[in-house]
Design a protein around this motif. Structure first.
Motif, PDB file in Angstrom:
ATOM      1  N   GLY A  31     -12.103   9.401   0.948  1.00 12.30           N
ATOM      2  CA  GLY A  31     -11.385   9.903   2.119  1.00 12.30           C
ATOM      3  C   GLY A  31     -10.525  11.083   1.730  1.00 12.30           C
ATOM      4  O   GLY A  31     -10.263  11.339   0.541  1.00 12.30           O
ATOM      5  N   ASP A  32     -10.064  11.820   2.747  1.00  8.48           N
ATOM      6  CA  ASP A  32      -9.225  12.989   2.504  1.00  8.48           C
ATOM      7  C   ASP A  32      -7.891  12.571   1.892  1.00  8.48           C
ATOM      8  O   ASP A  32      -7.467  11.410   1.994  1.00  8.48           O
ATOM      9  CB  ASP A  32      -8.973  13.752   3.806  1.00  8.48           C
ATOM     10  N   ASN A  33      -7.207  13.534   1.292  1.00  7.81           N
ATOM     11  CA  ASN A  33      -5.861  13.286   0.799  1.00  7.81           C
ATOM     12  C   ASN A  33      -4.950  12.879   1.953  1.00  7.81           C
ATOM     13  O   ASN A  33      -5.050  13.412   3.065  1.00  7.81           O
ATOM     14  CB  ASN A  33      -5.293  14.537   0.111  1.00  7.81           C
ATOM     15  N   ASN A  34      -4.068  11.939   1.698  1.00  7.87           N
ATOM     16  CA  ASN A  34      -3.050  11.496   2.657  1.00  7.87           C
ATOM     17  C   ASN A  34      -3.621  10.702   3.822  1.00  7.87           C
ATOM     18  O   ASN A  34      -2.935  10.483   4.816  1.00  7.87           O
ATOM     19  CB  ASN A  34      -2.248  12.698   3.196  1.00  7.87           C
ATOM     20  N   VAL A  35      -4.866  10.232   3.723  1.00  4.07           N
ATOM     21  CA  VAL A  35      -5.431   9.462   4.819  1.00  4.07           C
ATOM     22  C   VAL A  35      -4.995   8.000   4.742  1.00  4.07           C
ATOM     23  O   VAL A  35      -4.963   7.297   5.754  1.00  4.07           O
ATOM     24  CB  VAL A  35      -6.973   9.568   4.831  1.00  4.07           C
ATOM     25  N   GLY A  36      -4.678   7.489   3.547  1.00  2.00           N
ATOM     26  CA  GLY A  36      -4.223   6.112   3.426  1.00  2.00           C
ATOM     27  C   GLY A  36      -4.943   5.286   2.375  1.00  2.00           C
ATOM     28  O   GLY A  36      -4.788   4.061   2.355  1.00  2.00           O
ATOM     29  N   LYS A  37      -5.718   5.922   1.494  1.00  2.00           N
ATOM     30  CA  LYS A  37      -6.462   5.172   0.478  1.00  2.00           C
ATOM     31  C   LYS A  37      -5.511   4.412  -0.450  1.00  2.00           C
ATOM     32  O   LYS A  37      -5.711   3.231  -0.729  1.00  2.00           O
ATOM     33  CB  LYS A  37      -7.353   6.113  -0.340  1.00  2.00           C
ATOM     34  N   SER A  38      -4.478   5.104  -0.931  1.00  2.00           N
ATOM     35  CA  SER A  38      -3.521   4.455  -1.829  1.00  2.00           C
ATOM     36  C   SER A  38      -2.763   3.344  -1.115  1.00  2.00           C
ATOM     37  O   SER A  38      -2.463   2.302  -1.713  1.00  2.00           O
ATOM     38  CB  SER A  38      -2.542   5.487  -2.396  1.00  2.00           C
ATOM     39  N   ASN A  39      -2.458   3.549   0.156  1.00  2.00           N
ATOM     40  CA  ASN A  39      -1.759   2.516   0.914  1.00  2.00           C
ATOM     41  C   ASN A  39      -2.595   1.249   1.017  1.00  2.00           C
ATOM     42  O   ASN A  39      -2.064   0.133   0.976  1.00  2.00           O
ATOM     43  CB  ASN A  39      -1.411   3.026   2.312  1.00  2.00           C
ATOM     44  N   LEU A  40      -3.889   1.412   1.155  1.00  2.00           N
ATOM     45  CA  LEU A  40      -4.777   0.248   1.229  1.00  2.00           C
ATOM     46  C   LEU A  40      -4.746  -0.534  -0.079  1.00  2.00           C
ATOM     47  O   LEU A  40      -4.699  -1.776  -0.082  1.00  2.00           O
ATOM     48  CB  LEU A  40      -6.194   0.712   1.561  1.00  2.00           C
ATOM     49  N   LEU A  41      -4.761   0.173  -1.209  1.00  2.00           N
ATOM     50  CA  LEU A  41      -4.690  -0.510  -2.498  1.00  2.00           C
ATOM     51  C   LEU A  41      -3.330  -1.166  -2.703  1.00  2.00           C
ATOM     52  O   LEU A  41      -3.237  -2.277  -3.246  1.00  2.00           O
ATOM     53  CB  LEU A  41      -4.968   0.477  -3.625  1.00  2.00           C
ATOM     54  N   GLU A  42      -2.258  -0.491  -2.279  1.00  2.00           N
ATOM     55  CA  GLU A  42      -0.928  -1.088  -2.391  1.00  2.00           C
ATOM     56  C   GLU A  42      -0.828  -2.362  -1.554  1.00  2.00           C
ATOM     57  O   GLU A  42      -0.202  -3.347  -1.973  1.00  2.00           O
ATOM     58  CB  GLU A  42       0.136  -0.093  -1.942  1.00  2.00           C
ATOM     59  N   ALA A  43      -1.436  -2.354  -0.369  1.00  2.00           N
ATOM     60  CA  ALA A  43      -1.416  -3.538   0.492  1.00  2.00           C
ATOM     61  C   ALA A  43      -2.107  -4.712  -0.192  1.00  2.00           C
ATOM     62  O   ALA A  43      -1.678  -5.868  -0.063  1.00  2.00           O
ATOM     63  CB  ALA A  43      -2.087  -3.229   1.824  1.00  2.00           C
ATOM     64  N   LEU A  44      -3.166  -4.416  -0.935  1.00  2.00           N
ATOM     65  CA  LEU A  44      -3.843  -5.462  -1.697  1.00  2.00           C
ATOM     66  C   LEU A  44      -2.902  -6.033  -2.760  1.00  2.00           C
ATOM     67  O   LEU A  44      -2.836  -7.254  -2.971  1.00  2.00           O
ATOM     68  CB  LEU A  44      -5.107  -4.887  -2.335  1.00  2.00           C
ATOM     69  N   GLY A  45      -2.138  -5.166  -3.420  1.00  2.00           N
ATOM     70  CA  GLY A  45      -1.158  -5.636  -4.383  1.00  2.00           C
ATOM     71  C   GLY A  45      -0.065  -6.462  -3.735  1.00  2.00           C
ATOM     72  O   GLY A  45       0.377  -7.479  -4.286  1.00  2.00           O
ATOM     73  N   LEU A  46       0.398  -6.043  -2.543  1.00  2.00           N
ATOM     74  CA  LEU A  46       1.414  -6.804  -1.816  1.00  2.00           C
ATOM     75  C   LEU A  46       0.917  -8.200  -1.474  1.00  2.00           C
ATOM     76  O   LEU A  46       1.679  -9.180  -1.539  1.00  2.00           O
ATOM     77  CB  LEU A  46       1.807  -6.048  -0.541  1.00  2.00           C
ATOM     78  N   PHE A  47      -0.346  -8.327  -1.127  1.00  2.00           N
ATOM     79  CA  PHE A  47      -0.919  -9.633  -0.810  1.00  2.00           C
ATOM     80  C   PHE A  47      -0.710 -10.613  -1.968  1.00  2.00           C
ATOM     81  O   PHE A  47      -0.309 -11.766  -1.770  1.00  2.00           O
ATOM     82  CB  PHE A  47      -2.414  -9.473  -0.506  1.00  2.00           C
ATOM     83  N   PHE A  48      -0.936 -10.158  -3.194  1.00  2.00           N
ATOM     84  CA  PHE A  48      -0.799 -11.051  -4.346  1.00  2.00           C
ATOM     85  C   PHE A  48       0.667 -11.308  -4.697  1.00  2.00           C
ATOM     86  O   PHE A  48       0.992 -12.369  -5.227  1.00  2.00           O
ATOM     87  CB  PHE A  48      -1.580 -10.488  -5.532  1.00  2.00           C
ATOM     88  N   VAL A  49       1.547 -10.353  -4.413  1.00  2.00           N
ATOM     89  CA  VAL A  49       2.978 -10.609  -4.584  1.00  2.00           C
ATOM     90  C   VAL A  49       3.422 -11.723  -3.633  1.00  2.00           C
ATOM     91  O   VAL A  49       4.182 -12.627  -4.022  1.00  2.00           O
ATOM     92  CB  VAL A  49       3.784  -9.319  -4.337  1.00  2.00           C
ATOM     93  N   LEU A  50       2.955 -11.702  -2.404  1.00  2.00           N
ATOM     94  CA  LEU A  50       3.321 -12.732  -1.436  1.00  2.00           C
ATOM     95  C   LEU A  50       2.738 -14.090  -1.828  1.00  2.00           C
ATOM     96  O   LEU A  50       3.401 -15.131  -1.667  1.00  2.00           O
ATOM     97  CB  LEU A  50       2.843 -12.348  -0.031  1.00  2.00           C
ATOM     98  N   LEU A  51       1.509 -14.086  -2.322  1.00  2.00           N
ATOM     99  CA  LEU A  51       0.917 -15.341  -2.795  1.00  2.00           C
ATOM    100  C   LEU A  51       1.758 -15.949  -3.910  1.00  2.00           C
ATOM    101  O   LEU A  51       1.967 -17.167  -3.955  1.00  2.00           O
ATOM    102  CB  LEU A  51      -0.505 -15.088  -3.312  1.00  2.00           C
ATOM    103  N   ARG A  52       2.245 -15.106  -4.792  1.00  2.00           N
ATOM    104  CA  ARG A  52       3.064 -15.612  -5.892  1.00  2.00           C
ATOM    105  C   ARG A  52       4.363 -16.206  -5.369  1.00  2.00           C
ATOM    106  O   ARG A  52       4.824 -17.245  -5.851  1.00  2.00           O
ATOM    107  CB  ARG A  52       3.354 -14.491  -6.882  1.00  2.00           C
TER     108      ARG A  52
END
Length: 458
Positions: A31-52
């Motif tokens: 995807g283009d720069n600033n479209v949200g690719k990194s945000n999607l990966l960060e959200a995946l990381g947040l999911f595991f923080v919440l599980l913990r």
């Protein structure tokens, strides 16, 4: 642990529901720069923080190392509550992770997870070996509190362990299995994100794991982790180091036959990676990584970081940074090796502007939309079209379309020329030198027709 699907809504600019289905061993997001690719990966990381966090409360509450207001742990509604500082310590400032246009919008996260064979114990129910659906919700409250709600934890038979009236002991055991677990000599994250600047975000704190968050390639901490893994008596650690060495075997065509080793400098308290070869007369040649080409250094360091996180699921932002195409192709083979068996992560996620990492039949295209980005599954064959550079504009008055050649000898030609040659999605062409020493570009069919002209139609 393996991830089968993941979805998010409400994290940063991801206002619309995004879902990644049918996840493979290596999953590429374009995807283009600033479209949200990194945000999607960060959200995946947040999911595991919440599980913990949920698993911590299932064990009776977080330990002293969590450094948060313990009075916030109790909640009459049954939600798990954490302070703002808890999320700041883990790289998720609350003022940034909620949507800026709709700050009251909750964050919804969901995934299907499957435990690995070694993670299920003898007394666990049989369905622990099957995928589990987990859905979480994060809500901003007044003051210094954020509530985490486990909305669903559905086992393969369809029973929701988070529902009212279900025995909580089984729920707590499931949460315990899904949280980070001690693996031999180290506590391993479930998820790690290797950022574009090569810092790392995990669901573990610095107190849990020797920090890898450094901007220096082959930092002291990383070198010592590799050295410890090489000498470890823990099978899991040894397996990860051996997989790392196996990946470095992809450089054999450049370095020749030899052995990768770690050297520990006792005076400097540092460990260094080097390549050892046998020379004439039994002499041994030793070449440290720091004396090799920058491409080898970059790939070796990236692989070391990837393996030494100990995570089951690893995401890498733009693995192609500063690498020429030939090095990207070599890295693609390494990533395939890393996820191919014991000792490596089970899922890889890559955000990339290069078409060289397509190991799965499809990739995920993130496209801008009014309500936040949307995601589409695209065929691997479309990757080169989707990631091609912006079209160049010929100089005024020029009659020929502008093209260029990369340092790797890759030719970029305009759409009009590719259509005329029949290679819109890439393909083989031939350059033929004419008598006037100029070159013509031909399709393969046109080239062979020079030697075997087609017979005229009757």
């Amino acid at each position: 642990m393996q991830l089968h699907w993941f979805e998010v809504q409400g994290y940063k600019n991801l206002r619309a529901l995004l879902r990644l289905d049918d996840l493979d061993r290596v999953n590429v997001l374009h995807g283009d720069n600033n479209v949200g690719k990194s945000n999607l990966l960060e959200a995946l990381g947040l999911f595991f923080v919440l599980l913990r966090a949920l698993a911590e409360d299932a064990r009776g509450g977080p330990g002293r190392a969590e450094r948060y207001a313990r009075s916030a742990a109790a909640d009459a509604s049954g939600a798990t509550v954490r302070s703002l500082g808890y999320f700041v310590d883990r790289g998720f400032p609350p003022g940034e992770m909620f949507n800026l246009r709709a700050p009251g919008m909750p964050i919804a996260l969901g995934a299907s997870l499957r435990l690995g064979p070694g993670e299920v114990e003898g007394g666990d129910p049989p369905w622990f070996r099957e995928p589990m659906e987990v859905r979480l919700r994060l809500e901003r409250r007044g003051g210094d509190e954020i509530a985490i709600r486990l909305e669903r934890l559905v086992q393969s038979g369809g029973e929701d362990l988070a529902a009212e009236g279900v025995e909580k002991e089984v729920l707590h055991r499931a949460l315990e299995r899904l949280a980070p677990r001690s693996r031999g000599e180290m506590a391993a994250s479930r998820f790690a994100l290797i950022r574009a600047d090569r810092t790392i975000l995990t669901d573990m704190t610095d107190e849990d794991l020797s920090p890898l968050a450094t901007r220096e390639p082959m930092s002291r901490d990383l070198g010592l982790l590799l050295h410890d893994a090489e000498l470890s008596t823990d099978p899991a650690q040894r397996a990860r180091f051996q997989r790392f060495i196996e990946c470095l075997g992809h450089f054999r065509s450049i370095l020749g036959e030899g052995r990768w080793r770690m050297h520990f400098d006792r005076k400097q308290d540092r460990a260094e990676l080097y390549f050892e070869t046998d020379g004439p007369g039994g002499l041994t040649t030793i070449v440290p990584l720091r004396l090799m080409g920058s491409g080898i250094q970059q790939v070796a360091n990236l692989c070391a970081r990837l393996m030494m996180t100990g995570a089951d699921i690893v995401a890498i932002e733009e693995p192609e940074l500063n690498l020429r195409y030939s090095a990207q192709e070599r890295l693609r083979g390494i990533l395939d090796t890393i996820t191919g068996g014991q000792g490596g992560p089970q899922n890889l996620f890559l955000t990339s502007h290069s078409p060289e990492f397509e190991l799965a039949p499809t990739f995920y295209a993130l496209l801008p939309a009014a309500e936040g980005p949307r995601v589409e599954r695209r065929s691997r064959a479309d990757a080169r079209l989707f990631t091609r550079p912006e079209k160049e504009v010929p100089p005024e008055g020029a009659r020929a379309p502008l093209s260029y050649v990369t340092t790797d000898g890759i030719v970029k030609v305009p759409d009009k020329v590719r259509r005329a040659l029949g290679v819109e999605n890439g393909g083989s062409v031939v350059f033929v030198q004419a008598k006037d020493e100029h070159y013509r570009i031909l399709t393969e069919a046109q080239f062979w027709d020079l030697f075997e002209p087609e017979e005229p139609a009757p």
